[in-house]
Structures are given as C-alpha cells and as structure tokens.
Design a protein around this motif. Sequence first.
Motif, PDB file in Angstrom:
ATOM      1  N   ARG A 101      -0.592  15.170  -0.876  1.00  0.00           N
ATOM      2  CA  ARG A 101      -0.718  15.869   0.401  1.00  0.00           C
ATOM      3  C   ARG A 101       0.634  15.964   1.087  1.00  0.00           C
ATOM      4  O   ARG A 101       0.948  16.967   1.723  1.00  0.00           O
ATOM      5  CB  ARG A 101      -1.707  15.105   1.299  1.00  0.00           C
ATOM      6  CG  ARG A 101      -2.047  15.804   2.592  1.00  0.00           C
ATOM      7  CD  ARG A 101      -2.884  17.030   2.306  1.00  0.00           C
ATOM      8  NE  ARG A 101      -3.106  17.869   3.479  1.00  0.00           N
ATOM      9  CZ  ARG A 101      -2.212  18.727   3.956  1.00  0.00           C
ATOM     10  NH1 ARG A 101      -1.032  18.863   3.386  1.00  0.00           N
ATOM     11  NH2 ARG A 101      -2.499  19.465   5.015  1.00  0.00           N
ATOM     12  N   VAL A 102       1.428  14.903   0.946  1.00  0.00           N
ATOM     13  CA  VAL A 102       2.713  14.859   1.635  1.00  0.00           C
ATOM     14  C   VAL A 102       3.789  15.633   0.869  1.00  0.00           C
ATOM     15  O   VAL A 102       4.572  16.374   1.446  1.00  0.00           O
ATOM     16  CB  VAL A 102       3.151  13.391   1.841  1.00  0.00           C
ATOM     17  CG1 VAL A 102       4.588  13.309   2.291  1.00  0.00           C
ATOM     18  CG2 VAL A 102       2.236  12.711   2.843  1.00  0.00           C
ATOM     19  N   LEU A 137      -2.995  11.135  -0.976  1.00  0.00           N
ATOM     20  CA  LEU A 137      -1.992  11.140   0.097  1.00  0.00           C
ATOM     21  C   LEU A 137      -0.615  11.591  -0.386  1.00  0.00           C
ATOM     22  O   LEU A 137       0.048  12.412   0.254  1.00  0.00           O
ATOM     23  CB  LEU A 137      -1.902   9.743   0.727  1.00  0.00           C
ATOM     24  CG  LEU A 137      -0.905   9.589   1.868  1.00  0.00           C
ATOM     25  CD1 LEU A 137      -1.254  10.491   3.037  1.00  0.00           C
ATOM     26  CD2 LEU A 137      -0.834   8.148   2.350  1.00  0.00           C
ATOM     27  N   PRO A 188       0.837  -1.201   0.000  1.00  0.00           N
ATOM     28  CA  PRO A 188       0.000   0.000   0.000  1.00  0.00           C
ATOM     29  C   PRO A 188       0.879   1.261   0.000  1.00  0.00           C
ATOM     30  O   PRO A 188       1.909   1.284   0.675  1.00  0.00           O
ATOM     31  CB  PRO A 188      -0.790  -0.097   1.302  1.00  0.00           C
ATOM     32  CG  PRO A 188      -0.264  -1.261   2.047  1.00  0.00           C
ATOM     33  CD  PRO A 188       0.870  -1.867   1.300  1.00  0.00           C
ATOM     34  N   SER A 189       0.470   2.264  -0.769  1.00  0.00           N
ATOM     35  CA  SER A 189       1.301   3.463  -0.856  1.00  0.00           C
ATOM     36  C   SER A 189       1.448   4.139   0.506  1.00  0.00           C
ATOM     37  O   SER A 189       2.435   4.816   0.768  1.00  0.00           O
ATOM     38  CB  SER A 189       0.716   4.441  -1.875  1.00  0.00           C
ATOM     39  OG  SER A 189      -0.659   4.601  -1.641  1.00  0.00           O
ATOM     40  N   GLU A 190       0.461   3.907   1.398  1.00  0.00           N
ATOM     41  CA  GLU A 190       0.534   4.492   2.738  1.00  0.00           C
ATOM     42  C   GLU A 190       1.798   4.036   3.464  1.00  0.00           C
ATOM     43  O   GLU A 190       2.326   4.750   4.312  1.00  0.00           O
ATOM     44  CB  GLU A 190      -0.683   4.063   3.568  1.00  0.00           C
ATOM     45  CG  GLU A 190      -1.985   4.710   3.157  1.00  0.00           C
ATOM     46  CD  GLU A 190      -2.503   4.216   1.814  1.00  0.00           C
ATOM     47  OE1 GLU A 190      -2.036   3.167   1.325  1.00  0.00           O
ATOM     48  OE2 GLU A 190      -3.358   4.903   1.240  1.00  0.00           O
ATOM     49  N   ALA A 191       2.263   2.831   3.128  1.00  0.00           N
ATOM     50  CA  ALA A 191       3.405   2.265   3.840  1.00  0.00           C
ATOM     51  C   ALA A 191       4.727   2.865   3.384  1.00  0.00           C
ATOM     52  O   ALA A 191       5.703   2.862   4.122  1.00  0.00           O
ATOM     53  CB  ALA A 191       3.439   0.748   3.656  1.00  0.00           C
ATOM     54  N   VAL A 192       4.776   3.370   2.151  1.00  0.00           N
ATOM     55  CA  VAL A 192       6.051   3.870   1.649  1.00  0.00           C
ATOM     56  C   VAL A 192       6.113   5.390   1.609  1.00  0.00           C
ATOM     57  O   VAL A 192       7.167   5.966   1.350  1.00  0.00           O
ATOM     58  CB  VAL A 192       6.375   3.298   0.250  1.00  0.00           C
ATOM     59  CG1 VAL A 192       6.723   1.831   0.338  1.00  0.00           C
ATOM     60  CG2 VAL A 192       5.259   3.537  -0.724  1.00  0.00           C
ATOM     61  N   VAL A 193       5.004   6.051   1.903  1.00  0.00           N
ATOM     62  CA  VAL A 193       4.981   7.497   1.717  1.00  0.00           C
ATOM     63  C   VAL A 193       5.904   8.221   2.703  1.00  0.00           C
ATOM     64  O   VAL A 193       6.508   9.242   2.370  1.00  0.00           O
ATOM     65  CB  VAL A 193       3.522   8.026   1.780  1.00  0.00           C
ATOM     66  CG1 VAL A 193       3.009   8.077   3.192  1.00  0.00           C
ATOM     67  CG2 VAL A 193       3.409   9.373   1.111  1.00  0.00           C
ATOM     68  N   VAL A 194       6.079   7.659   3.885  1.00  0.00           N
ATOM     69  CA  VAL A 194       6.920   8.315   4.885  1.00  0.00           C
ATOM     70  C   VAL A 194       8.403   8.312   4.484  1.00  0.00           C
ATOM     71  O   VAL A 194       9.015   9.377   4.363  1.00  0.00           O
ATOM     72  CB  VAL A 194       6.707   7.689   6.289  1.00  0.00           C
ATOM     73  CG1 VAL A 194       7.707   8.231   7.282  1.00  0.00           C
ATOM     74  CG2 VAL A 194       5.281   7.938   6.765  1.00  0.00           C
ATOM     75  N   PRO A 195       8.994   7.127   4.215  1.00  0.00           N
ATOM     76  CA  PRO A 195      10.386   7.160   3.754  1.00  0.00           C
ATOM     77  C   PRO A 195      10.548   7.913   2.433  1.00  0.00           C
ATOM     78  O   PRO A 195      11.553   8.602   2.242  1.00  0.00           O
ATOM     79  CB  PRO A 195      10.760   5.689   3.595  1.00  0.00           C
ATOM     80  CG  PRO A 195       9.494   4.943   3.632  1.00  0.00           C
ATOM     81  CD  PRO A 195       8.527   5.756   4.412  1.00  0.00           C
ATOM     82  N   LEU A 196       9.569   7.801   1.546  1.00  0.00           N
ATOM     83  CA  LEU A 196       9.654   8.517   0.276  1.00  0.00           C
ATOM     84  C   LEU A 196       9.808  10.015   0.502  1.00  0.00           C
ATOM     85  O   LEU A 196      10.608  10.672  -0.162  1.00  0.00           O
ATOM     86  CB  LEU A 196       8.384   8.288  -0.557  1.00  0.00           C
ATOM     87  CG  LEU A 196       8.428   7.219  -1.624  1.00  0.00           C
ATOM     88  CD1 LEU A 196       7.057   7.065  -2.262  1.00  0.00           C
ATOM     89  CD2 LEU A 196       9.472   7.530  -2.683  1.00  0.00           C
ATOM     90  N   TYR A 197       9.051  10.538   1.448  1.00  0.00           N
ATOM     91  CA  TYR A 197       9.134  11.968   1.714  1.00  0.00           C
ATOM     92  C   TYR A 197      10.550  12.354   2.132  1.00  0.00           C
ATOM     93  O   TYR A 197      11.133  13.294   1.600  1.00  0.00           O
ATOM     94  CB  TYR A 197       8.134  12.383   2.790  1.00  0.00           C
ATOM     95  CG  TYR A 197       8.346  13.796   3.253  1.00  0.00           C
ATOM     96  CD1 TYR A 197       7.904  14.863   2.480  1.00  0.00           C
ATOM     97  CD2 TYR A 197       9.044  14.078   4.423  1.00  0.00           C
ATOM     98  CE1 TYR A 197       8.131  16.168   2.865  1.00  0.00           C
ATOM     99  CE2 TYR A 197       9.283  15.386   4.825  1.00  0.00           C
ATOM    100  CZ  TYR A 197       8.822  16.432   4.047  1.00  0.00           C
ATOM    101  OH  TYR A 197       9.063  17.718   4.426  1.00  0.00           O
ATOM    102  N   TYR A 198      11.129  11.574   3.064  1.00  0.00           N
ATOM    103  CA  TYR A 198      12.470  11.942   3.552  1.00  0.00           C
ATOM    104  C   TYR A 198      13.537  11.717   2.484  1.00  0.00           C
ATOM    105  O   TYR A 198      14.469  12.509   2.355  1.00  0.00           O
ATOM    106  CB  TYR A 198      12.780  11.203   4.856  1.00  0.00           C
ATOM    107  CG  TYR A 198      11.944  11.745   5.995  1.00  0.00           C
ATOM    108  CD1 TYR A 198      12.252  12.978   6.556  1.00  0.00           C
ATOM    109  CD2 TYR A 198      10.820  11.080   6.443  1.00  0.00           C
ATOM    110  CE1 TYR A 198      11.468  13.521   7.562  1.00  0.00           C
ATOM    111  CE2 TYR A 198      10.029  11.611   7.456  1.00  0.00           C
ATOM    112  CZ  TYR A 198      10.356  12.834   8.005  1.00  0.00           C
ATOM    113  OH  TYR A 198       9.577  13.370   8.987  1.00  0.00           O
ATOM    114  N   ASP A 199      13.390  10.640   1.693  1.00  0.00           N
ATOM    115  CA  ASP A 199      14.361  10.390   0.625  1.00  0.00           C
ATOM    116  C   ASP A 199      14.321  11.496  -0.414  1.00  0.00           C
ATOM    117  O   ASP A 199      15.355  12.013  -0.846  1.00  0.00           O
ATOM    118  CB  ASP A 199      14.068   9.042  -0.062  1.00  0.00           C
ATOM    119  CG  ASP A 199      14.269   7.866   0.886  1.00  0.00           C
ATOM    120  OD1 ASP A 199      14.998   8.039   1.884  1.00  0.00           O
ATOM    121  OD2 ASP A 199      13.693   6.792   0.641  1.00  0.00           O
TER     122      ASP A 199
END
Lengths: 268, 286
Positions: free
Chosen positions: A206-207, A203, A109-120
């Motif tokens: 949004r991020v 999402l 699910p994209s929800e699972a990768v959106v956090v590291p993606l943002y920081y990367d």
Amino acid sequence: MTVSRAERVGTYLVLGVFTIFALYPMLSIIFTALRPEVAGRGGIHWENFGRAWSEARFGSYLFSSLIVSVSVVAITVVLSVLAAYAFGTMSFRGRDALFYLLLLGLTVPSEAVVVPLYYDLRDLGLTDTYASLILPQVAQSVAFGAFWMRTYFRSTSRSVVEAARLDGAGHWQTLWRVLVPMGRPALVTLIVLVFMWTWNEFLLARVMITGEALRTAPLGLQFFSGRSDTSVPLLAAASVLVALPVVVVYLFLQRHFIRGMVDGAVKG
Amino acid sequence: MAVGEPRRVGYLYALPALLVYAAFLLFPLLHSGWLSLFKWDGLSLGTFTGFSNYGDMFAEEGALAAFGHVAVLILFFSVVPVCIGLVLATALHRVRVRGLPFFRTVLFLPQVIAMVVVAVAWQRIFAPDGALNFVLGTEGKAWLGDSSTALLAVGIVGTWVQTGLAMVLFLGGIGKVSADLFDAARLDGAGPAGEFRSVILPALRGEIGVALTLTVIAALRTFDLVYMMTPLGGPGGSTTVPAYEIYQRAFHTGQVGSAAAIGVVITVLAFLVTYVITRVTGRERG
C-alpha cells in the motif's frame, strides 16, 4: 477412557459449531462469487471469475504477487540457509551476538519500519518498483528463516557432517549435497510460510506502490472493493482469486504449515 | 550453544543475510527512532523537537484512543481465542474424536487467508442485509457503520481468525502429556475441572505462552482489517488503531515524526510482550 454418551455428543456438537463458525464466511463468499450479477437470474455463474480476471485486472495483480512472492521465497531461502549453516555449525567470534541481532527482527513489527523505509527507498528512486516490495520483505523473512533453519542444522547429527568430510567434501559441498537435501521438511515449512506472508502482505504494498501496474493482489482487492461501481458477486469472485493460491498450498501442505506456524512462528 | 567447528568462513556465509537485514530492517528501525525526534511533514526541512512526539501521544486524544482500541482488540484477538482454545482442547482430549485432522485443518484455515479477503467476507456478514442481522433478527443494522459496534465487529473477526491457531497449538501440546498424569489426577478424584487445573493448565504453559505472544502481537499490528472494513478509522474514529495512525499520519496528514514515534512505541510494546510472556510461561527458545 470412558466418558458418558452425553459428553461425547456434546463434544461433537461444540466442535461442529466452531467448524461452522470457521467455514461460514469462506463458504458464503464462494457462493456469492457464483451468484448472478443481476438479482433474480438463477444458475451458477462461473463467468464472474473470468470477468474478475480480465475486466477487473486480477490477472495482472496476481502476476505481480507471483513475481514478488517467488523472488522473496527464493532469496530468503538461499540467504537463510547460508546464514543458518554458519550460525548452526561453525564457530566464529561474535557469532552469538550477530545471531541475536538477527533474532531481534522477529519482534519488530513491519508497521514500525514502513515509514522510514518509504523515505529511504524514495531517495534511492526505488519506490514503485518490485525491489521496494521484495527487499524489505526478504529482510523480515530472513530473520525467521535463519532462526528456523539453524534449529534444523543444529539437530543434524555431527556424524553425517564428519562422514561427508571424510569423503572429501568441503563445507560448501557438505551444505548443498548433504545437509540441504536432508533438510527438505524444514525447507518446505519455511517456503510455505514465507510464501504466505509475502502473498498476504498489504501495508508494504500500500505504501510502496503508487501506480496501477505493479499492484499486488491484496492491494488490487482493496482498490476494487473501494470502487463505487463494484458489483458484489464480482468482488467476491476477486476475493476468491486472491485467497486461492495460499489456500491451495495450505491444503496440500497443511501438516508442514501447521507445524511451522506452531513450532517456529515467533513472528505474528 | 553447540560448539561448531572454528571457521572464519562463517562470516561469509552469514554476510548476505546480515547485509539485507541490516539495510532493510535494522537501519529503518534506527531511522524510525531518529525521525521520531523531529516534527517533519515529509517534504520540507524537519525541526528537531526531542521527545515531544512521545509526550504529545499522551496529551492527544487521537493517539490515546488508538491505543485504547488496541487494548479492546487484544481481548478479542488473544484472551477470548485462548480461553475457547483451552476449553475445546480439554473437551477434545477427553473424547477421542474421529476425523480430528479434518477439524484441525478447517479450524486453522482462517489463519492463512489474506486479511483483505477476510475483511470482504465479514463486511458482507455485518452489512444491513447481512447474515448477522438475519440470525439476530435485528433489521437493517449496519454493524460497521455504527460507532458503538464497529470496534466490536472488528474484534469478532479477530476471534474468528485466531481461535483456530490457539486450538491447534493446545491440541498439539495436550497430545504430548503422558496418560499417567491424567490417571494420577483421576485417582485423586479429580473431575473435568480438577483435571483441567492440575494437569492441562500446567502442561500447556508453554503453548499458552506462544498463543498469547502471537495473538497479542497480531492485535498490536492490526492494520489491513481495520483499513478495509472501516475506512477512515471507522465512524467517528471509533476503530483507529496505532498501525492505522502510523499510516494516516505519515502519508496523509504530514506528521511523519509523530508516525515514527507511534512505530517505536509499538515495537517496544511487542518486545515487552514477547519478553514478559516468555519469562512468565518459561517457554524455551530454540
């Protein structure tokens, strides 16, 4: 088949109820969009759409969505076709392992990768750019695209490929001159699905997007709906503008759309 | 597996897709697993804490509640639409309905509309002066503003979105069942219920599997709907869901590691759901 009149009427009745259930929220938002901003003034107010377009900046939001969606669709289709061609018609070491690795993307699910993606992406200075919306979306869509197109390539008759070879076509020509034109139905399904997923994505936008300039349509709607001075008819008009492109594409290509969702959509 | 021609050039064809996929999905997924082992606020240096983020999930009310809410949503997003879809598909099979393509198109329509738009439309319906209060004769009730009904309201929207998908899937599946099976069942004296049990249910196993997989994963991932309809996780946190917790923790309360851990958990859950349902219903994969 013989069924009683009562059963026949009952079936239509039930079907009618669910049709109204499906349609009512959409129709009511369209009617609201045509209402006057000041209660009591009658008539149909088409100008709400114009005001949503210019004053509420939905022209700009829709433009961002268009850029992102067209890019994602174009890149995804090309990459998926290339990969699916290899996975579906050629044999090389590790082919199956690589394919299953790609297939894994269908369940992430994209929800699972959106956090590291943002920081990367922030470290690369890519947040708040179109690239930050396009590249992650391509990565998710390409898993489905390769899976979907591989099924098509495997179903094409080997004799077609062999005939092309006898005519002196190399693998590159066989792909683009013979197989891709023949695979138009499968491609259309892929295009409409990826377009819909990208257009409706919330999402990620949004991020990644912090400024006003690159906001996509769903994001624009969220900010607009959260404003305290938003009038109800204008919000409804904006909602219709956001939904319309996908609905129009759907109504034109609904056969492909439904088949694609139903046959291939392992992705949610 | 079809045997293709041996060609090394296959690597070149697959490479661009694999590169983008690896960089923007696979690597972030691994990175998510790594981040989940840290306490990190996104700014300063993180501290390695092992699996404590996962342990905290069971100890902490906020995360547990979010997973509880998702369980309720699965009922509305998945179980209810599948049941309605089965009943409708059975009814539609017995009666040759005119205009079926029209109904199919309309019932499927909620699937294609952006969730933010769906949220705006339903917010109006649930509003104190909205259609629901009018229909039920309840005056001025704010369905989304009441902690006892907010999650229920979100669930109903889920049922609205997913029912058409389930039904269209089942109609397609039922169309492939040979008439002989129905005739045989009828010769054995099966009524509508018997027909449903002995013919329709077994024939639609694969479709039921697809419908359950798609809708359960959609429920697990719910974010836009909750975020738009019930800002701040609803009254008294009554509509927080895992995806909402991920967003909130990573970008507002400086708990990036804990957000990543929740992300890992929903990935594992999505994977398990797909695997188990595929196994049970014996769905073939292309």
